[in-house]
Design an enzyme around this catalytic site. Sequence first.
Site, PDB file in Angstrom:
ATOM      1  N   CYS A   1      81.545   5.974  35.967  1.00 40.83           N
ATOM      2  CA  CYS A   1      80.849   6.335  34.851  1.00 40.83           C
ATOM      3  C   CYS A   1      80.869   5.485  33.917  1.00 40.83           C
ATOM      4  O   CYS A   1      80.777   6.236  32.910  1.00 40.83           O
ATOM      5  CB  CYS A   1      80.901   8.144  34.630  1.00 40.83           C
ATOM      6  SG  CYS A   1      79.662   9.285  36.664  1.00 40.83           S
TER       7      CYS A   1
ATOM      8  N   GLY B   1      70.040  17.958  26.387  1.00 45.59           N
ATOM      9  CA  GLY B   1      71.168  16.998  27.016  1.00 45.59           C
ATOM     10  C   GLY B   1      72.266  17.538  28.144  1.00 45.59           C
ATOM     11  O   GLY B   1      72.949  17.357  28.442  1.00 45.59           O
ATOM     12  N   ASP B   2      71.238  18.399  28.819  1.00 50.37           N
ATOM     13  CA  ASP B   2      72.109  19.473  30.286  1.00 50.37           C
ATOM     14  C   ASP B   2      72.027  18.204  31.445  1.00 50.37           C
ATOM     15  O   ASP B   2      71.725  17.363  31.412  1.00 50.37           O
ATOM     16  CB  ASP B   2      71.321  20.634  30.725  1.00 50.37           C
ATOM     17  CG  ASP B   2      72.598  21.921  30.489  1.00 50.37           C
ATOM     18  OD1 ASP B   2      73.537  21.736  31.428  1.00 50.37           O
ATOM     19  OD2 ASP B   2      71.975  23.410  30.420  1.00 50.37           O
ATOM     20  N   ASP B   3      73.071  18.845  32.050  1.00 48.90           N
ATOM     21  CA  ASP B   3      73.323  18.494  33.448  1.00 48.90           C
ATOM     22  C   ASP B   3      71.953  17.393  34.536  1.00 48.90           C
ATOM     23  O   ASP B   3      72.536  16.605  34.637  1.00 48.90           O
ATOM     24  CB  ASP B   3      74.454  18.425  34.333  1.00 48.90           C
ATOM     25  CG  ASP B   3      75.662  18.691  33.241  1.00 48.90           C
ATOM     26  OD1 ASP B   3      76.201  17.430  32.727  1.00 48.90           O
ATOM     27  OD2 ASP B   3      75.911  20.228  33.277  1.00 48.90           O
TER      28      ASP B   3
ATOM     29  N   ASP C   1      71.610   9.819  39.934  1.00 51.78           N
ATOM     30  CA  ASP C   1      72.736   9.165  39.372  1.00 51.78           C
ATOM     31  C   ASP C   1      73.154   8.587  39.701  1.00 51.78           C
ATOM     32  O   ASP C   1      73.837   8.513  41.792  1.00 51.78           O
ATOM     33  CB  ASP C   1      74.403  11.022  39.090  1.00 51.78           C
ATOM     34  CG  ASP C   1      75.331  10.193  37.740  1.00 51.78           C
ATOM     35  OD1 ASP C   1      75.418   9.219  37.626  1.00 51.78           O
ATOM     36  OD2 ASP C   1      75.243  10.625  37.120  1.00 51.78           O
TER      37      ASP C   1
ATOM     38  N   GLY D   1      65.514   6.394  50.825  1.00 50.74           N
ATOM     39  CA  GLY D   1      65.439   6.025  49.541  1.00 50.74           C
ATOM     40  C   GLY D   1      64.998   4.984  49.174  1.00 50.74           C
ATOM     41  O   GLY D   1      63.964   4.546  49.608  1.00 50.74           O
TER      42      GLY D   1
ATOM     43  N   ASP E   1      79.786  19.797  34.006  1.00 54.10           N
ATOM     44  CA  ASP E   1      80.486  18.884  34.612  1.00 54.10           C
ATOM     45  C   ASP E   1      81.211  17.843  33.204  1.00 54.10           C
ATOM     46  O   ASP E   1      80.681  17.550  32.633  1.00 54.10           O
ATOM     47  CB  ASP E   1      80.334  17.774  35.546  1.00 54.10           C
ATOM     48  CG  ASP E   1      78.757  16.904  35.235  1.00 54.10           C
ATOM     49  OD1 ASP E   1      78.594  16.463  34.541  1.00 54.10           O
ATOM     50  OD2 ASP E   1      78.787  16.796  36.488  1.00 54.10           O
TER      51      ASP E   1
END
Length: 343
Positions: free
Chosen positions: A23, A57-59, A81, A152, A237
């Site tokens: 990250c 700007g939440d998760d 992510d 995917g 988080d």
Amino acid sequence: MNLARRSRVEPVRLTQYARGGGCACKIPPGELEDVVAGLTGTPVAGAPELLVGLDSGDDAAVVRLPGANPGTGGAVVATADFFTPVVDDPYDWGRIAAANALSDVYAMGGQPVVAVNLLAWPREVLPFDLAREVLRGGLDIASQAGCHVAGGHSVDDAEPKYGMAVTGVADPDRLLRNDRGRPGMPLSLTKPLGLGVLNNRHKATGEVFEQAVAVMTELNRDAAAAALRAGAVCATDVTGFGLLGHLYKLARASGVTAVIDAAAVPYLDGARAAAQGGYVSGGTRRNLAWVAPYTDFGTADEETRLLLADAQTSGGLLVAGEVPGAPLIGELVPAQEHTLVIR
């Protein structure tokens, strides 16, 4: 080290094929906010079914399902992510990336239901045996979470990248949101900090930090469930923007000031030594620069500031409320001159 597991794959230092890692390779938060400024997140402005969008700007995004009954899993939680290798072991990288992607759903108070893989691979540089191990790691963590993995998308890319797009469900009346903090709420942190500096040291030296891998592959499922049982309504988080970055977003969205007790913040073994050794990512320094104008650092020295801004990968939950077993690291208070205060 599981030699049997690794026997089919020739050792390769995956972290050497990426400029950043985990990250820490996120676009800096200030730059990202400039990019998305003014975007509503929905083609229908003010649509009531969009419960959580871009505003705070939440998760993850949360959409109420038509006709959903109160007290049911009547909302869909959606997130994605992915990132470059944070460790050299492909199986562990897959596990970490999957746990990190699933975390966004847990951070909203939801349960992941189905995920699809996102894979970028330099097919002429790295063998596909390594990619298979990455995908196997992701599948194992998703299975542990009770989340289906159904296909995917993959692309040929100069840098290896892996992650997941995850869809979950939640009770729309029992969400964990980053804009629901109120004065008087304590702050709980469910995983120790220091993942960024240890990962950066791993990339630079090849040293393996099993304690960091164990933390990054731990699901935030139980922490989220404990927070909901305790009546929490506000959480996020802690990932690439560091504790300070994510706490700043939470406090700003909630219209409060967050006070951190620096001495109460837990760190992984070896984290301070890694910071003292200079293993600090550019992402961490950008995090610190972003929050600095809004922070009263008190007597916190530079090392402490960097660790509090350390870019985490698959970090813990930061909950406005008491979570059994998690240390209390501060509290929310009425808005003051600074959004963040370190004591």
